[in-house]
Design an enzyme around this catalytic site. Structure first.
Site, short mmCIF file in Angstrom:
data_model
loop_
_atom_site.label_atom_id
_atom_site.label_comp_id
_atom_site.label_asym_id
_atom_site.label_seq_id
_atom_site.Cartn_x
_atom_site.Cartn_y
_atom_site.Cartn_z
CG HIS A 22 51.86 116.18 48.71
ND1 HIS A 22 50.82 115.31 48.49
CD2 HIS A 22 51.51 117.32 48.10
CE1 HIS A 22 49.86 115.90 47.81
NE2 HIS A 22 50.25 117.13 47.56
CG HIS A 70 51.82 121.09 44.35
ND1 HIS A 70 52.26 119.91 43.78
CD2 HIS A 70 50.87 120.72 45.25
CE1 HIS A 70 51.59 118.90 44.30
NE2 HIS A 70 50.74 119.35 45.18
CG ASP A 118 44.88 120.95 45.04
OD1 ASP A 118 45.77 120.51 44.30
OD2 ASP A 118 44.95 120.92 46.28
CD GLU A 130 47.31 116.91 44.48
OE1 GLU A 130 48.17 117.19 45.32
OE2 GLU A 130 46.46 115.99 44.62
CE1 TYR A 185 46.62 120.58 53.68
CE2 TYR A 185 48.86 120.46 54.51
CZ TYR A 185 47.97 120.74 53.49
OH TYR A 185 48.44 121.19 52.28
CG HIS A 206 45.30 123.61 50.61
ND1 HIS A 206 44.25 123.64 49.72
CD2 HIS A 206 46.19 122.74 50.10
CE1 HIS A 206 44.51 122.81 48.72
NE2 HIS A 206 45.69 122.26 48.92
CG HIS A 241 43.05 112.91 46.74
ND1 HIS A 241 44.08 113.80 46.73
CD2 HIS A 241 42.24 113.28 45.72
CE1 HIS A 241 43.92 114.66 45.76
NE2 HIS A 241 42.81 114.37 45.13
CG ASP A 258 49.72 120.93 48.80
OD1 ASP A 258 48.84 121.79 48.61
OD2 ASP A 258 49.79 119.89 48.12
#
Ligand code: FEO
Length: 400
Positions: A148, A82, A86, A84, A195, A228, A28, A167
């Site tokens: 986030h 989370h 990914d 999102e 990051y 991650h 992104h 994250d």
């Protein structure tokens, strides 16, 4: 697949079963030069539990890693920290494949997952502070709204003092090593900071509150397992301390001069401002948007005390690559910056005013009037640029 992709043991009962994405180079707008990992974790408790999943097209790799330690059909719970994609992209297929007894997420997470995907079952919403018994182990859920995404939560495995931090505390780093203490410390430091600068920075006030909250609760983190990058199993206080420092955004004696140039006039101004900043005692980084990526600017700006932004005027506006980086930086909400604008022009010269308006929106304190140079900066203009650099440095030093 089963013979190739193996789970990696994290603690007595916890296994890493994620996937390594060696090739991803953009998240992104954030350039991920070293790829990433999508970490999922398996808790081999009485109730076998999967924490998060992976991007959709890495599902096979994750399932093979799971199968290397347990029959996936024995998974009874899945926790989505989370939503999102990914971390949830493979969730619908994984649910079909393993048919767990229950799937858990925060209240916002449950709603978001239902909006993103089609499920043939309910997602059980859990509250902040709620615990879930896995038989011989216990998970505690903590909401981390807007860290986030609004759905974000973390899960704490009480008996192992292990935080599944989604994250948070992660980094985009593909590596064959699974643990931070096996990686090059310089690469870890750079990637963790990059990051934070590119993802977490806008939420810094919430980071500080969260650190306060877990400190007050006396929670101990023996292991931090993010979604991650490598797992922190030693000196977890180091990454927490770094987050506290980055979130505080205390200005340092550093300045970033970011600019675009057409025929090197704006570049000459940038160099003169840089000299003034350095003469004023600041460490200076000049960044040409023809040479660097917006994520590099975000990294350099974190903790800096000043930013000077330059662009020539093209068709009555900023150069496109400056508009790009300023839009990106505005969203990241860096704080405690002194700033100034500069740029050359041929006949209209609106870019400097545009930059100043954006810097005002970013709550950057103006060090002085923006400097414009018609066609080529003459000696008098370059002297003003140098002096502007000196002024910026003085203002930064007053804040240290
Ligand atoms: Fe790694 Fe917000 O997803």
């Amino acid at each position: 697949m089963k013979e190739i992709f193996k789970a990696v043991q994290v603690t007595d009962d916890v296994w890493w079963v994620g996937a390594i994405d060696w090739n991803i180079r953009d998240f992104h707008g954030y350039q991920t030069k070293r790829g990433s990992t999508y970490n999922a974790y398996l808790i081999l408790a009485d109730k076998i539990t999967l924490i998060d999943t992976v991007k959709a097209h890495f599902r096979g790799e994750m399932m093979a890693r799971i199968a290397s330690v347990v029959d996936p059909a024995r998974i009874e719970y899945i926790v989505s920290n989370h939503s999102e994609m990914d971390h949830s992209g493979s969730l619908p297929e994984v649910i079909k494949e393993v048919n767990p007894e229950k799937v858990f997420a925060s209240a916002v997470g449950a709603k978001t997952l239902k909006e993103l995907f089609t499920f043939d079952r309910e997602i059980t919403a859990v509250k902040d502070g709620e615990t879930l018994s896995l038989g011989n182990r216990t998970l505690t859920f903590m909401e981390t709204r807007m860290l986030h995404w609004p759905d974000s939560m973390v899960s704490y495995l009480n008996e192992e003092q292990l935080l599944f931090s989604q994250d948070a505390f992660g980094m985009h780093l593909a590596s064959s090593e699974r643990f931070a203490d096996e990686c090059d410390p310089a690469i870890l430091a750079y990637e963790a900071a990059t990051y934070y600068a590119n993802i977490v920075l806008p939420f810094s006030p919430l980071v500080l509150k969260l650190i306060e909250k877990v400190t007050a609760a006396g929670l101990v983190f023996r292991t931090i397992a993010p979604d991650h990058g490598p797992i922190w199993r030693k000196e977890t206080g180091g990454i927490i301390g770094s987050y506290a420092k980055w979130a505080a955004q205390r200005p340092e004696a550093r300045a970033v001069v970011v600019y675009a140039t057409m025929w090197h006039s704006t570049e000459k101004m940038a160099r003169a401002i840089g000299e003034g900043l350095a003469a004023g005692g600041l460490h200076v980084k000049l960044m040409s948007m023809d040479e660097v990526h917006r994520s590099d600017v975000a990294y350099e700006l974190m903790g800096a005390g000043a930013i000077a932004v330059g662009s020539p005027t093209l068709n009555n506006h900023l150069l496109p690559n400056m508009a790009d980086v300023l839009t990106y930086l505005k969203g990241l909400k860096p704080r405690n910056l002194i700033g100034a604008a500069f740029g050359s022009y041929g006949w209209s010269g609106e870019a400097v005013k545009e930059i100043e308006e954006i810097l005002t929106e970013m709550k950057v304190e103006k060090a002085g009037e923006g400097i414009r140079a018609r066609n080529v900066p003459v000696a008098e203009v370059l002297t003003r640029c140098y002096d502007l650099g000196r002024t910026m440095a003085e203002k930064v030093r007053c804040r240290l």
